[in-house]
Scaffold this motif. Structure first.
Motif, PDB file in Angstrom:
ATOM      1  N   PHE A  34      11.339   5.366  11.676  1.00  0.00           N
ATOM      2  CA  PHE A  34      11.002   5.902  10.361  1.00  0.00           C
ATOM      3  C   PHE A  34      11.791   7.170  10.013  1.00  0.00           C
ATOM      4  O   PHE A  34      11.654   7.714   8.937  1.00  0.00           O
ATOM      5  N   LYS A  35      12.622   7.659  10.949  1.00  0.00           N
ATOM      6  CA  LYS A  35      13.421   8.869  10.701  1.00  0.00           C
ATOM      7  C   LYS A  35      14.424   8.604   9.574  1.00  0.00           C
ATOM      8  O   LYS A  35      15.105   7.591   9.562  1.00  0.00           O
ATOM      9  N   GLY A  36      14.478   9.509   8.609  1.00  0.00           N
ATOM     10  CA  GLY A  36      15.455   9.407   7.535  1.00  0.00           C
ATOM     11  C   GLY A  36      15.164   8.357   6.488  1.00  0.00           C
ATOM     12  O   GLY A  36      15.997   8.096   5.629  1.00  0.00           O
ATOM     13  N   THR A  37      14.001   7.719   6.535  1.00  0.00           N
ATOM     14  CA  THR A  37      13.682   6.692   5.542  1.00  0.00           C
ATOM     15  C   THR A  37      12.823   7.268   4.424  1.00  0.00           C
ATOM     16  O   THR A  37      12.509   6.563   3.473  1.00  0.00           O
ATOM     17  N   GLY A  38      12.420   8.525   4.558  1.00  0.00           N
ATOM     18  CA  GLY A  38      11.558   9.131   3.541  1.00  0.00           C
ATOM     19  C   GLY A  38      10.183   8.511   3.517  1.00  0.00           C
ATOM     20  O   GLY A  38       9.478   8.573   2.523  1.00  0.00           O
ATOM     21  N   ALA A  39       9.797   7.874   4.624  1.00  0.00           N
ATOM     22  CA  ALA A  39       8.499   7.204   4.701  1.00  0.00           C
ATOM     23  C   ALA A  39       7.382   8.237   4.688  1.00  0.00           C
ATOM     24  O   ALA A  39       7.423   9.219   5.411  1.00  0.00           O
ATOM     25  N   GLU A  40       6.403   7.988   3.816  1.00  0.00           N
ATOM     26  CA  GLU A  40       5.330   8.955   3.647  1.00  0.00           C
ATOM     27  C   GLU A  40       4.055   8.224   3.208  1.00  0.00           C
ATOM     28  O   GLU A  40       4.115   7.253   2.460  1.00  0.00           O
ATOM     29  N   ILE A  41       2.912   8.715   3.689  1.00  0.00           N
ATOM     30  CA  ILE A  41       1.620   8.178   3.270  1.00  0.00           C
ATOM     31  C   ILE A  41       0.714   9.369   2.993  1.00  0.00           C
ATOM     32  O   ILE A  41       0.644  10.304   3.787  1.00  0.00           O
ATOM     33  N   LYS A  42       0.067   9.341   1.806  1.00  0.00           N
ATOM     34  CA  LYS A  42      -0.790  10.486   1.450  1.00  0.00           C
ATOM     35  C   LYS A  42      -1.831  10.069   0.423  1.00  0.00           C
ATOM     36  O   LYS A  42      -1.697   9.033  -0.237  1.00  0.00           O
ATOM     37  N   TRP A  43      -2.870  10.896   0.297  1.00  0.00           N
ATOM     38  CA  TRP A  43      -3.888  10.677  -0.735  1.00  0.00           C
ATOM     39  C   TRP A  43      -3.286  11.011  -2.084  1.00  0.00           C
ATOM     40  O   TRP A  43      -2.527  11.959  -2.219  1.00  0.00           O
ATOM     41  N   SER A  44      -3.652  10.244  -3.089  1.00  0.00           N
ATOM     42  CA  SER A  44      -3.266  10.525  -4.465  1.00  0.00           C
ATOM     43  C   SER A  44      -4.532  10.321  -5.302  1.00  0.00           C
ATOM     44  O   SER A  44      -4.765   9.245  -5.844  1.00  0.00           O
ATOM     45  N   GLY A  45      -5.371  11.347  -5.334  1.00  0.00           N
ATOM     46  CA  GLY A  45      -6.663  11.213  -6.005  1.00  0.00           C
ATOM     47  C   GLY A  45      -7.574  10.335  -5.164  1.00  0.00           C
ATOM     48  O   GLY A  45      -7.813  10.614  -3.994  1.00  0.00           O
ATOM     49  N   GLU A  46      -8.059   9.235  -5.744  1.00  0.00           N
ATOM     50  CA  GLU A  46      -8.936   8.311  -5.020  1.00  0.00           C
ATOM     51  C   GLU A  46      -8.154   7.190  -4.333  1.00  0.00           C
ATOM     52  O   GLU A  46      -8.732   6.375  -3.629  1.00  0.00           O
ATOM     53  N   THR A  47      -6.851   7.119  -4.575  1.00  0.00           N
ATOM     54  CA  THR A  47      -6.029   6.072  -3.967  1.00  0.00           C
ATOM     55  C   THR A  47      -5.101   6.661  -2.916  1.00  0.00           C
ATOM     56  O   THR A  47      -4.950   7.875  -2.812  1.00  0.00           O
ATOM     57  N   ILE A  48      -4.460   5.782  -2.163  1.00  0.00           N
ATOM     58  CA  ILE A  48      -3.508   6.192  -1.139  1.00  0.00           C
ATOM     59  C   ILE A  48      -2.126   5.751  -1.610  1.00  0.00           C
ATOM     60  O   ILE A  48      -1.944   4.611  -2.043  1.00  0.00           O
ATOM     61  N   GLU A  49      -1.176   6.667  -1.549  1.00  0.00           N
ATOM     62  CA  GLU A  49       0.185   6.395  -2.016  1.00  0.00           C
ATOM     63  C   GLU A  49       1.122   6.307  -0.812  1.00  0.00           C
ATOM     64  O   GLU A  49       1.168   7.216   0.014  1.00  0.00           O
ATOM     65  N   ILE A  50       1.850   5.191  -0.723  1.00  0.00           N
ATOM     66  CA  ILE A  50       2.831   4.996   0.346  1.00  0.00           C
ATOM     67  C   ILE A  50       4.205   4.935  -0.311  1.00  0.00           C
ATOM     68  O   ILE A  50       4.397   4.214  -1.282  1.00  0.00           O
ATOM     69  N   SER A  51       5.142   5.717   0.219  1.00  0.00           N
ATOM     70  CA  SER A  51       6.499   5.666  -0.336  1.00  0.00           C
ATOM     71  C   SER A  51       7.510   5.671   0.808  1.00  0.00           C
ATOM     72  O   SER A  51       7.275   6.256   1.860  1.00  0.00           O
ATOM     73  N   ALA A  52       8.630   4.986   0.573  1.00  0.00           N
ATOM     74  CA  ALA A  52       9.718   4.925   1.553  1.00  0.00           C
ATOM     75  C   ALA A  52      10.997   4.550   0.804  1.00  0.00           C
ATOM     76  O   ALA A  52      10.946   4.146  -0.353  1.00  0.00           O
ATOM     77  N   SER A  53      12.130   4.682   1.500  1.00  0.00           N
ATOM     78  CA  SER A  53      13.411   4.421   0.841  1.00  0.00           C
ATOM     79  C   SER A  53      13.654   2.932   0.602  1.00  0.00           C
ATOM     80  O   SER A  53      14.419   2.567  -0.277  1.00  0.00           O
ATOM     81  N   ALA A  54      13.014   2.063   1.401  1.00  0.00           N
ATOM     82  CA  ALA A  54      13.223   0.626   1.236  1.00  0.00           C
ATOM     83  C   ALA A  54      11.872  -0.100   1.219  1.00  0.00           C
ATOM     84  O   ALA A  54      10.878   0.403   1.732  1.00  0.00           O
TER      85      ALA A  54
END
Length: 162
Positions: A34-54
């Motif tokens: 996951f290094k360098g892919t910008g992979a991230e998981i976090k709360w966004s209000g009442e939902t969970i937001e997952i983001s990554a480069s691909a």
């Protein structure tokens, strides 16, 4: 003798979900793939937001989160994940948490208990939960086994067993 009863509910243990999210975020920070892919998981209000480069990395982050939920004895039926979508250079997945039993699901479970459950068992729909009552505790345990054995599309817990 008074009737015995229990409630069928679909609740989320927010603390366990939060712990699973923290563990998943920690694993993403440490894992080499996951290094360098910008992979991230976090709360966004009442939902969970997952983001990554691909798109495949975003899906992999979701899988890591699911593993953490399973280790914490949380049902994966509480998750309502969207399809990966492109947002600029990133791929994002929004995960909503499903809580409560909808009225049509409650009717479906009530019908199941009346049709296949022991005779003399009463089912009442109370908002987003069901109250099941009977004179016999054995009948109530049979109803619990019946509901657990059914493949419902929501998580169930049994509370207030009296």
């Amino acid at each position: 003798m008074a009737d015995s009863s229990f409630d069928i509910v679909s609740k989320i243990d927010r603390q366990e979900v939060d712990n699973a999210l923290s563990q998943a975020a920690k694993e993403l920070a440490q894992r080499y793939d996951f290094k360098g892919t910008g992979a991230e998981i976090k709360w966004s209000g009442e939902t969970i937001e997952i983001s990554a480069s691909a798109e495949d990395r975003a899906s992999a982050v979701l899988e890591v989160f699911k593993e953490k939920l399973i280790k914490r004895q949380q049902s994966l039926k509480i998750l309502d994940a969207s399809e990966p979508r492109q947002s600029g250079r990133e791929s994002k997945i929004t995960v909503a948490l499903k809580e409560g039993i909808s009225s049509e699901d409650a009717k479906k479970v009530g019908k199941l208990i009346r049709d296949e459950g022991p005779k003399g068992v009463k089912v009442q729909i109370q908002g987003d939960e069901l109250r099941v009552s009977s004179k016999s505790r054995d009948d109530l345990q049979a109803v619990q086994a019946l509901v657990k054995g059914e493949d419902l599309d929501f998580a169930v817990q049994f509370v207030n067993y009296r």
